[in-house]
Design a protein around this motif. Structure first.
Motif, PDB file in Angstrom:
ATOM      1  N   PHE A 210       7.692 -13.662  -8.229  1.00 15.69           N
ATOM      2  CA  PHE A 210       6.428 -13.528  -7.497  1.00 15.69           C
ATOM      3  C   PHE A 210       5.388 -12.966  -8.460  1.00 15.69           C
ATOM      4  CE2 PHE A 210       9.599 -13.667  -4.227  1.00 15.69           C
ATOM      5  CZ  PHE A 210       8.998 -14.319  -3.153  1.00 15.69           C
ATOM      6  N   ARG A 211       4.240 -13.632  -8.582  1.00 16.30           N
ATOM      7  CA  ARG A 211       3.241 -13.234  -9.581  1.00 16.30           C
ATOM      8  C   ARG A 211       1.942 -12.706  -8.975  1.00 16.30           C
ATOM      9  NH1 ARG A 211       6.827 -12.254 -12.086  1.00 16.30           N
ATOM     10  NH2 ARG A 211       7.887 -13.539 -13.618  1.00 16.30           N
ATOM     11  N   ASN A 212       1.841 -12.677  -7.668  1.00 20.67           N
ATOM     12  CA  ASN A 212       0.614 -12.204  -7.021  1.00 20.67           C
ATOM     13  C   ASN A 212       0.887 -10.965  -6.171  1.00 20.67           C
ATOM     14  OD1 ASN A 212      -1.261 -14.225  -7.957  1.00 20.67           O
ATOM     15  ND2 ASN A 212      -0.102 -15.668  -6.702  1.00 20.67           N
ATOM     16  N   VAL A 213       1.599 -10.015  -6.753  1.00 21.66           N
ATOM     17  CA  VAL A 213       1.943  -8.774  -6.075  1.00 21.66           C
ATOM     18  C   VAL A 213       0.967  -7.696  -6.543  1.00 21.66           C
ATOM     19  CG1 VAL A 213       3.734  -7.047  -5.674  1.00 21.66           C
ATOM     20  CG2 VAL A 213       4.361  -9.457  -5.987  1.00 21.66           C
ATOM     21  N   PHE A 214       0.390  -6.979  -5.584  1.00 22.33           N
ATOM     22  CA  PHE A 214      -0.578  -5.917  -5.873  1.00 22.33           C
ATOM     23  C   PHE A 214      -0.062  -4.609  -5.292  1.00 22.33           C
ATOM     24  CE2 PHE A 214      -2.765  -9.862  -6.114  1.00 22.33           C
ATOM     25  CZ  PHE A 214      -3.725  -9.702  -7.100  1.00 22.33           C
ATOM     26  N   LEU A 215      -0.150  -3.546  -6.100  1.00 22.68           N
ATOM     27  CA  LEU A 215       0.317  -2.230  -5.687  1.00 22.68           C
ATOM     28  C   LEU A 215      -0.867  -1.295  -5.556  1.00 22.68           C
ATOM     29  CD1 LEU A 215       3.319  -1.823  -8.147  1.00 22.68           C
ATOM     30  CD2 LEU A 215       3.257  -2.896  -5.911  1.00 22.68           C
ATOM     31  N   ALA A 216      -0.898  -0.521  -4.490  1.00 16.10           N
ATOM     32  CA  ALA A 216      -1.974   0.457  -4.303  1.00 16.10           C
ATOM     33  C   ALA A 216      -1.368   1.814  -3.997  1.00 16.10           C
ATOM     34  CB  ALA A 216      -2.888   0.025  -3.155  1.00 16.10           C
ATOM     35  N   ASP A 217      -1.860   2.818  -4.681  1.00 15.29           N
ATOM     36  CA  ASP A 217      -1.472   4.195  -4.386  1.00 15.29           C
ATOM     37  C   ASP A 217      -2.627   5.102  -4.751  1.00 15.29           C
ATOM     38  OD1 ASP A 217       1.625   5.412  -3.876  1.00 15.29           O
ATOM     39  OD2 ASP A 217       0.045   6.845  -4.343  1.00 15.29           O
TER      40      ASP A 217
ATOM     41  N   PRO B  62       3.021   7.590  -9.551  1.00 23.14           N
ATOM     42  CA  PRO B  62       3.956   6.500  -9.249  1.00 23.14           C
ATOM     43  C   PRO B  62       3.552   5.183  -9.903  1.00 23.14           C
ATOM     44  CG  PRO B  62       2.670   7.057  -7.310  1.00 23.14           C
ATOM     45  CD  PRO B  62       2.382   8.112  -8.336  1.00 23.14           C
ATOM     46  N   LEU B  63       2.252   4.943 -10.035  1.00 26.76           N
ATOM     47  CA  LEU B  63       1.802   3.717 -10.698  1.00 26.76           C
ATOM     48  C   LEU B  63       2.197   3.729 -12.175  1.00 26.76           C
ATOM     49  CD1 LEU B  63      -1.711   3.395  -9.038  1.00 26.76           C
ATOM     50  CD2 LEU B  63       0.303   1.992  -8.543  1.00 26.76           C
ATOM     51  N   ARG B  64       2.085   4.892 -12.830  1.00 27.79           N
ATOM     52  CA  ARG B  64       2.506   5.014 -14.235  1.00 27.79           C
ATOM     53  C   ARG B  64       4.020   4.870 -14.348  1.00 27.79           C
ATOM     54  NH1 ARG B  64      -2.305   5.069 -13.712  1.00 27.79           N
ATOM     55  NH2 ARG B  64      -1.709   2.890 -13.684  1.00 27.79           N
TER      56      ARG B  64
ATOM     57  N   PRO C 106       0.825  -1.214   0.000  1.00 23.47           N
ATOM     58  CA  PRO C 106       0.000   0.000   0.000  1.00 23.47           C
ATOM     59  C   PRO C 106       0.855   1.259   0.000  1.00 23.47           C
ATOM     60  CG  PRO C 106       0.081  -0.923   2.211  1.00 23.47           C
ATOM     61  CD  PRO C 106       0.889  -1.843   1.318  1.00 23.47           C
ATOM     62  N   GLY C 107       0.319   2.334  -0.583  1.00 25.61           N
ATOM     63  CA  GLY C 107       1.085   3.570  -0.669  1.00 25.61           C
ATOM     64  C   GLY C 107       2.412   3.278  -1.320  1.00 25.61           C
ATOM     65  N   CYS C 108       2.365   2.543  -2.435  1.00 24.67           N
ATOM     66  CA  CYS C 108       3.558   1.883  -2.991  1.00 24.67           C
ATOM     67  C   CYS C 108       4.590   2.839  -3.562  1.00 24.67           C
ATOM     68  CB  CYS C 108       3.131   0.901  -4.070  1.00 24.67           C
ATOM     69  SG  CYS C 108       2.332   1.693  -5.499  1.00 24.67           S
ATOM     70  N   GLY C 109       4.189   4.071  -3.913  1.00 28.47           N
ATOM     71  CA  GLY C 109       5.151   4.963  -4.542  1.00 28.47           C
ATOM     72  C   GLY C 109       5.725   4.326  -5.794  1.00 28.47           C
TER      73      GLY C 109
END
Length: 195
Positions: A63-70, A75-77, A47-50
């Motif tokens: 690792f194939r089940n990694v989720f990013l939240a921001d 930062p996601l782009r 979370p708040g992955c930057g």
């Protein structure tokens, strides 16, 4: 700060390169922890992955089940441009407190210190809610008080214990021995298990 103004604030910080917390790479404490995880199928939330160097490293390790939240899109782009084979559906542009789902591991890296300290108790509750029974909250917390008004916001291990103890068993909660030099002696490395 409401969701829209919070998103605008962080978007502006990324667009104007006001990202002093950004180390440009995964930090040694998290790299060392990730290197001992054998199950590459675990569901991981950052979370708040930057700019998410942690997720980039995990992805490179299979690792194939990694989720990013921001809450901010920038930062996601940035991450999407760097790691082009990462699944787009695992990039979540949303408020952490509105997330749902269940995860085996939540990674904390400079998100807790970025949120308003008034939200810290709610952060602990939300992490416990998002973790599967026995799931882990792993990462770093600043064990220092900053001179300037935050974010980042500092704190102490005693304060943090009060937030997490109702919901987590403390497996490890000590000063990180392998922090990057500017953070040496000022970070706690935590491994907490959801009750």
């Amino acid at each position: 700060m409401n969701q829209d103004s919070n998103a605008a604030y962080w978007q502006q910080r990324y667009e104007t390169d006001q990202t002093g917390w950004d180390t440009g790479a995964i930090t040694p404490p998290l790299k060392e922890y990730f290197d001992q995880i054998r199950n590459k199928e675990v569901r991981i939330l950052i979370p708040g992955c930057g700019n998410a160097y942690e997720a980039e490293y995990l992805h490179q390790q299979g690792f194939r089940n990694v989720f990013l939240a921001d809450v901010a899109s920038a930062p996601l782009r940035n991450f999407e441009n760097r790691v082009q084979d990462f699944p787009a559906e695992h990039l979540l542009e949303t408020d952490f407190f509105k997330l749902s789902g269940k995860y085996d591991l939540i990674v904390e890296q400079t998100f807790f210190c970025a949120i308003d300290p008034a939200q810290r108790a709610a952060y602990a509750v939300k992490c416990a809610e998002l973790l599967k029974p026995g799931g882990l909250l792993v990462g770093l917390l600043f064990d220092t008080i900053f001179e300037k008004q935050g974010p980042p916001f500092g704190g102490s291990r005693e304060e943090y214990r009060a937030y997490f103890e109702p919901y987590f068993e403390f497996i490890h909660f000590e000063t990180a021995y392998n922090s990057i030099p500017p953070r040496q002696g000022r970070e706690l490395f935590m491994v907490l298990r959801a009750k």
